[in-house]
Design a protein around this motif. Structure first.
Motif, PDB file in Angstrom:
ATOM      1  N   TRP A 207      49.164 -54.992 -15.344  1.00  0.00           N
ATOM      2  CA  TRP A 207      49.872 -53.962 -16.092  1.00  0.00           C
ATOM      3  C   TRP A 207      50.839 -53.215 -15.178  1.00  0.00           C
ATOM      4  CZ3 TRP A 207      50.650 -48.767 -15.778  1.00  0.00           C
ATOM      5  CH2 TRP A 207      51.136 -48.131 -16.935  1.00  0.00           C
ATOM      6  N   ARG A 208      52.037 -52.886 -15.696  1.00  0.00           N
ATOM      7  CA  ARG A 208      53.021 -52.113 -14.945  1.00  0.00           C
ATOM      8  C   ARG A 208      53.548 -50.962 -15.782  1.00  0.00           C
ATOM      9  NH1 ARG A 208      55.082 -54.069 -10.307  1.00  0.00           N
ATOM     10  NH2 ARG A 208      54.325 -56.121  -9.629  1.00  0.00           N
ATOM     11  N   GLN A 209      54.152 -49.972 -15.088  1.00  0.00           N
ATOM     12  CA  GLN A 209      54.747 -48.845 -15.785  1.00  0.00           C
ATOM     13  C   GLN A 209      55.728 -49.356 -16.826  1.00  0.00           C
ATOM     14  OE1 GLN A 209      53.727 -45.814 -15.068  1.00  0.00           O
ATOM     15  NE2 GLN A 209      52.721 -46.100 -13.104  1.00  0.00           N
ATOM     16  N   GLY A 210      55.618 -48.825 -18.033  1.00  0.00           N
ATOM     17  CA  GLY A 210      56.485 -49.246 -19.118  1.00  0.00           C
ATOM     18  C   GLY A 210      55.837 -50.238 -20.058  1.00  0.00           C
ATOM     19  N   ASP A 211      54.753 -50.885 -19.607  1.00  0.00           N
ATOM     20  CA  ASP A 211      54.016 -51.777 -20.492  1.00  0.00           C
ATOM     21  C   ASP A 211      53.258 -50.945 -21.535  1.00  0.00           C
ATOM     22  OD1 ASP A 211      54.908 -53.915 -19.058  1.00  0.00           O
ATOM     23  OD2 ASP A 211      53.038 -54.266 -17.959  1.00  0.00           O
ATOM     24  N   PRO A 212      52.811 -51.553 -22.636  1.00  0.00           N
ATOM     25  CA  PRO A 212      52.058 -50.793 -23.643  1.00  0.00           C
ATOM     26  C   PRO A 212      50.852 -50.088 -23.039  1.00  0.00           C
ATOM     27  CG  PRO A 212      52.672 -52.939 -24.510  1.00  0.00           C
ATOM     28  CD  PRO A 212      53.046 -52.950 -23.057  1.00  0.00           C
ATOM     29  N   ALA A 213      50.671 -48.840 -23.415  1.00  0.00           N
ATOM     30  CA  ALA A 213      49.601 -48.021 -22.824  1.00  0.00           C
ATOM     31  C   ALA A 213      48.232 -48.651 -23.003  1.00  0.00           C
ATOM     32  CB  ALA A 213      49.624 -46.619 -23.444  1.00  0.00           C
ATOM     33  N   MET A 214      47.980 -49.201 -24.169  1.00  0.00           N
ATOM     34  CA  MET A 214      46.652 -49.719 -24.463  1.00  0.00           C
ATOM     35  C   MET A 214      46.375 -51.034 -23.749  1.00  0.00           C
ATOM     36  SD  MET A 214      45.547 -47.236 -26.099  1.00  0.00           S
ATOM     37  CE  MET A 214      43.923 -47.899 -26.452  1.00  0.00           C
ATOM     38  N   ALA A 215      47.389 -51.618 -23.106  1.00  0.00           N
ATOM     39  CA  ALA A 215      47.183 -52.863 -22.368  1.00  0.00           C
ATOM     40  C   ALA A 215      46.728 -52.615 -20.928  1.00  0.00           C
ATOM     41  CB  ALA A 215      48.466 -53.691 -22.362  1.00  0.00           C
ATOM     42  N   ALA A 216      46.709 -51.358 -20.489  1.00  0.00           N
ATOM     43  CA  ALA A 216      46.317 -51.047 -19.109  1.00  0.00           C
ATOM     44  C   ALA A 216      44.845 -51.359 -18.885  1.00  0.00           C
ATOM     45  CB  ALA A 216      46.589 -49.582 -18.801  1.00  0.00           C
ATOM     46  N   PRO A 217      44.486 -51.942 -17.739  1.00  0.00           N
ATOM     47  CA  PRO A 217      43.074 -52.215 -17.449  1.00  0.00           C
ATOM     48  C   PRO A 217      42.309 -50.915 -17.239  1.00  0.00           C
ATOM     49  CG  PRO A 217      44.415 -52.636 -15.511  1.00  0.00           C
ATOM     50  CD  PRO A 217      45.373 -52.344 -16.634  1.00  0.00           C
ATOM     51  N   PRO A 218      40.980 -50.959 -17.385  1.00  0.00           N
ATOM     52  CA  PRO A 218      40.187 -49.715 -17.375  1.00  0.00           C
ATOM     53  C   PRO A 218      40.393 -48.846 -16.139  1.00  0.00           C
ATOM     54  CG  PRO A 218      38.854 -51.546 -18.156  1.00  0.00           C
ATOM     55  CD  PRO A 218      40.141 -52.146 -17.696  1.00  0.00           C
ATOM     56  N   ALA A 219      40.526 -49.464 -14.959  1.00  0.00           N
ATOM     57  CA  ALA A 219      40.636 -48.662 -13.737  1.00  0.00           C
ATOM     58  C   ALA A 219      42.010 -48.035 -13.566  1.00  0.00           C
ATOM     59  CB  ALA A 219      40.303 -49.515 -12.507  1.00  0.00           C
ATOM     60  N   LEU A 220      42.954 -48.370 -14.440  1.00  0.00           N
ATOM     61  CA  LEU A 220      44.241 -47.681 -14.477  1.00  0.00           C
ATOM     62  C   LEU A 220      44.367 -46.853 -15.757  1.00  0.00           C
ATOM     63  CD1 LEU A 220      46.668 -50.445 -13.152  1.00  0.00           C
ATOM     64  CD2 LEU A 220      45.976 -48.351 -11.965  1.00  0.00           C
ATOM     65  N   ALA A 221      43.278 -46.745 -16.503  1.00  0.00           N
ATOM     66  CA  ALA A 221      43.308 -46.046 -17.786  1.00  0.00           C
ATOM     67  C   ALA A 221      42.132 -45.078 -17.879  1.00  0.00           C
ATOM     68  CB  ALA A 221      43.302 -47.071 -18.930  1.00  0.00           C
ATOM     69  N   THR A 222      41.137 -45.406 -18.693  1.00  0.00           N
ATOM     70  CA  THR A 222      40.057 -44.447 -18.960  1.00  0.00           C
ATOM     71  C   THR A 222      39.260 -44.096 -17.711  1.00  0.00           C
ATOM     72  OG1 THR A 222      38.676 -46.314 -19.659  1.00  0.00           O
ATOM     73  CG2 THR A 222      39.815 -45.073 -21.371  1.00  0.00           C
ATOM     74  N   ARG A 223      38.968 -45.090 -16.876  1.00  0.00           N
ATOM     75  CA  ARG A 223      38.179 -44.790 -15.678  1.00  0.00           C
ATOM     76  C   ARG A 223      38.980 -43.955 -14.691  1.00  0.00           C
ATOM     77  NH1 ARG A 223      36.703 -50.316 -13.731  1.00  0.00           N
ATOM     78  NH2 ARG A 223      36.290 -49.160 -11.811  1.00  0.00           N
TER      79      ARG A 223
END
Length: 403
Positions: A207-223
């Motif tokens: 995942w990279r900046q600008g990609d869909p938010a919900m596509a981010a892996p857990p350690a770059l998102a909820t965790r």
């Protein structure tokens, strides 16, 4: 191992149950081992006993059951079993304990959740974040286990990742590094600091900046959000955030946050105004709403950020004159329907109009007309729109008298 506040009877009961089941490894792990060693060997203040985390080479649930048979159900309370590997939380003589079967893990892809399976104590320690957190006290053998030279790093006050791929596997470890460094007064080992910089520069995650938010892996998102919440709510956050900036780590959130000169001032204002720090921090991002969506912050806070963007646009396009009367500012703000928290968020950004925004938030919005509709009716007014207009007139006059 002497643990202040932990009765020897608790340790003896655990040790006896492990030996009765033929369990060869039952070890205390985690931050309590680190903090006890800092207290015992280096004179650090002992802040009390948190939940005690134990790892067993064997069946954790069976150990708790045998412990209950040995000491009686009156001493064992609140048993709760969780997870595929029988992690068990319970209380022994009122002391909270967490018991887990030793496990090993591997990451199917960088920043994804690890795949976990049963393992040895050595493998369980090897999956941890820093050398100082990868020590254990084996209760059965009565010895300290230090496979990764954590004692040496404790003595020098260093935080050191366990592996060359620690940040790639789990970027939340960078936030934990800032938390521990700020809390303990430790510094990050040079090779660990270099690992952060090189990993973020190379960006090994799908995942990279600008990609869909919900596509981010857990350690770059909820965790990542969960670690940030712990940092902002429970740690010396000014120091921790300054360390993340020093390590060039804030692009994990957003590149613009790496160079955010108003961050500390903004967060101090948030504290004064009783705002949560997470949305205030994200205001410095290029697109605060996009970052908030990726981190999955609470929906109310996400809405505040969206509305704060609207308020900022309004301040550019159609605000009242800076020196307009309080009633004019109040009417203009209230017609937009923004909640007070959104106005307070805008104040932390210190726009040109921050003073009337702050005065509305702190004083003007609370001012009411000196009379009520019932008072006016009692004075002879007829029910209808005229009463509402008169109450608005009175409130505006009261606001303008409050200068």
């Amino acid at each position: 191992m002497d643990l202040p506040g932990v009765p020897s009877s608790v340790l003896e009961a655990l040790q006896g149950a492990a030996r009765a089941l033929g369990i060869s490894r039952l070890a205390l792990v985690g931050g309590v081992v680190r903090d006890q060693l800092l207290h015992q060997r280096y004179g650090r203040t002992w802040s009390g006993v948190p939940d005690l985390d134990w790892v067993v080479e064997g069946d954790a649930a069976a150990l708790v059951e045998d412990l209950k048979r040995q000491v009686g159900s009156e001493r064992i309370t609140g048993v709760q079993e969780h997870g595929a590997f029988g992690t068990v939380a319970f209380q022994l003589d009122g002391l909270p304990l967490d018991l887990a079967t030793a496990r090993q893990e591997n990451y199917p892809a960088p920043a994804q959740n690890p795949v976990v399976q049963a393992g040895t104590l050595e493998a369980d320690l090897a999956r941890r974040d820093f050398t100082v957190n990868a020590m254990a006290f084996d209760l059965v053998a009565g010895e300290l286990i230090d496979l990764h030279h954590g004692l040496k790093d404790l003595e020098s006050g260093e935080l050191r990742f366990l592996h060359a791929g620690s940040v790639q596997d789990d970027p939340t470890r960078v936030i934990r590094a800032a938390r521990y460094a700020a809390r303990l007064g430790f510094h990050l080992a040079e090779e660990s600091s270099k690992q952060i910089r090189c990993t973020i520069e190379n960006w090994p995650w799908a995942w990279r900046q600008g990609d869909p938010a919900m596509a981010a892996p857990p350690a770059l998102a909820t965790r990542l959000r969960m670690e940030l919440e712990r940092l902002l709510e429970h740690e010396p956050w000014p120091q921790a955030l300054n360390l993340l900036e020093k390590w060039q780590a804030l692009p994990l959130l957003d590149p613009q946050l790496q160079n955010d000169p108003s961050r500390t001032q903004r967060l101090h204002w948030a504290r004064r105004l009783g705002l949560p720090l997470m949305p205030t921090l994200l205001l410095g991002a290029a697109d605060p709403v996009a970052v908030a969506q990726r981190l999955q912050i609470p929906g109310t806070q996400l809405q505040w950020l969206q509305q704060c963007g609207e308020l900022r646009d309004w301040l550019v396009d159609t605000p009242p004159p800076l020196k307009a009367a309080p009633s004019i500012w109040s009417t203009a703000i209230e017609q937009q329907g923004w909640p007070p928290e959104v106005v307070a968020l805008a104040v932390t950004l210190r726009p040109q109009q921050w003073k009337p925004l702050l005065r509305w938030w702190g004083r003007w919005r609370r001012i009411q007309a000196p009379q009520t509709a019932r008072d006016l009716i009692a004075a002879g007014w007829q029910p209808g729109p005229a009463i509402g207009a008169e109450l608005r007139r009175q409130r505006s006059a009261a606001q303008d008298c409050s200068r």
